[in-house]
Scaffold this motif. Sequence first.
Motif, PDB file in Angstrom:
ATOM      1  N   SER A   8       0.588  -1.207  -0.072  1.00 33.83           N
ATOM      2  CA  SER A   8       0.002  -0.098  -0.113  1.00 33.83           C
ATOM      3  C   SER A   8       1.049   1.386   0.024  1.00 33.83           C
ATOM      4  CB  SER A   8      -1.006  -0.110   1.181  1.00 33.83           C
ATOM      5  OG  SER A   8      -1.919  -1.006   1.129  1.00 33.83           O
ATOM      6  N   LEU A   9       2.039   1.248   0.816  1.00 32.42           N
ATOM      7  CA  LEU A   9       2.796   2.413   0.750  1.00 32.42           C
ATOM      8  C   LEU A   9       3.929   2.489  -0.371  1.00 32.42           C
ATOM      9  CD1 LEU A   9       4.108   1.920   4.628  1.00 32.42           C
ATOM     10  CD2 LEU A   9       2.472   3.741   3.651  1.00 32.42           C
ATOM     11  N   THR A  10       4.322   1.461  -1.036  1.00 30.63           N
ATOM     12  CA  THR A  10       5.183   1.587  -2.292  1.00 30.63           C
ATOM     13  C   THR A  10       4.208   1.367  -3.609  1.00 30.63           C
ATOM     14  OG1 THR A  10       5.311  -0.822  -2.124  1.00 30.63           O
ATOM     15  CG2 THR A  10       6.999   0.522  -0.927  1.00 30.63           C
ATOM     16  N   ASP A  11       3.102   0.989  -3.514  1.00 32.35           N
ATOM     17  CA  ASP A  11       2.420   0.694  -4.746  1.00 32.35           C
ATOM     18  C   ASP A  11       1.024   1.405  -4.606  1.00 32.35           C
ATOM     19  OD1 ASP A  11       1.267   0.523  -7.224  1.00 32.35           O
ATOM     20  OD2 ASP A  11       1.546  -1.653  -7.477  1.00 32.35           O
ATOM     21  N   TYR A  29     -12.463   4.760  -6.884  1.00 28.16           N
ATOM     22  CA  TYR A  29     -11.326   5.858  -7.084  1.00 28.16           C
ATOM     23  C   TYR A  29     -10.199   5.270  -6.700  1.00 28.16           C
ATOM     24  CZ  TYR A  29     -11.656   6.806  -2.131  1.00 28.16           C
ATOM     25  OH  TYR A  29     -11.722   6.917  -0.766  1.00 28.16           O
ATOM     26  N   PRO A  30      -9.001   5.484  -7.359  1.00 27.52           N
ATOM     27  CA  PRO A  30      -7.742   5.189  -7.123  1.00 27.52           C
ATOM     28  C   PRO A  30      -7.192   6.054  -5.815  1.00 27.52           C
ATOM     29  CG  PRO A  30      -7.538   6.587  -9.013  1.00 27.52           C
ATOM     30  CD  PRO A  30      -9.333   6.365  -8.420  1.00 27.52           C
ATOM     31  N   ALA A  31      -6.151   5.527  -5.056  1.00 24.81           N
ATOM     32  CA  ALA A  31      -5.630   6.263  -4.260  1.00 24.81           C
ATOM     33  C   ALA A  31      -4.547   7.259  -4.769  1.00 24.81           C
ATOM     34  CB  ALA A  31      -4.531   5.258  -3.317  1.00 24.81           C
ATOM     35  N   THR A  32      -4.566   8.587  -4.140  1.00 20.13           N
ATOM     36  CA  THR A  32      -3.961   9.719  -4.593  1.00 20.13           C
ATOM     37  C   THR A  32      -2.711   9.685  -3.938  1.00 20.13           C
ATOM     38  OG1 THR A  32      -4.816  11.010  -3.208  1.00 20.13           O
ATOM     39  CG2 THR A  32      -5.981  10.944  -5.546  1.00 20.13           C
ATOM     40  N   MET A  33      -2.256   9.120  -3.054  1.00 18.84           N
ATOM     41  CA  MET A  33      -0.967   9.159  -2.407  1.00 18.84           C
ATOM     42  C   MET A  33       0.142   8.553  -3.109  1.00 18.84           C
ATOM     43  SD  MET A  33       0.128   7.191   1.134  1.00 18.84           S
ATOM     44  CE  MET A  33       1.017   5.736   0.617  1.00 18.84           C
ATOM     45  N   PRO A  34       1.205   9.496  -3.071  1.00 26.49           N
ATOM     46  CA  PRO A  34       2.407   8.920  -3.762  1.00 26.49           C
ATOM     47  C   PRO A  34       2.935   7.778  -3.395  1.00 26.49           C
ATOM     48  CG  PRO A  34       2.938  10.853  -2.556  1.00 26.49           C
ATOM     49  CD  PRO A  34       1.364  10.745  -2.303  1.00 26.49           C
ATOM     50  N   ALA A  35       3.714   7.046  -4.271  1.00 29.46           N
ATOM     51  CA  ALA A  35       4.567   5.890  -3.597  1.00 29.46           C
ATOM     52  C   ALA A  35       5.815   6.452  -2.720  1.00 29.46           C
ATOM     53  CB  ALA A  35       4.950   5.041  -4.853  1.00 29.46           C
TER      54      ALA A  35
END
Length: 95
Positions: A8-11, A29-35
């Motif tokens: 989840s954090l890296t992809d 909706y996709p996650a908007t957090m960056p890797a």
Amino acid sequence: SKDFLYESLTDPQAFIYQDYRHGGVPKEYPATMPAINKDPIGLSKNEILAIIAFLQQMSGEPISVSLSDLDMPGSAPKAPVKAAESALVADAHTN
């Protein structure tokens, strides 16, 4: 689990979430957090595992990160370190 958190954090785009904030059928909706292992954050594997252990501890879950998961010092090639050390020694001799 550790593996789910790591992915989840890296992809973060690997998972599609359902948006329940509006009436009617939930929309994907996709996650908007960056890797976090890429620029601009660029954390190392060990730093990511430390975050996972912290999150698990704060939530009361058992910590699933073990020493065997970590990249241990000394496992990386030593050439860049030796080059840096010789540059420091050469610099010390010129001053």
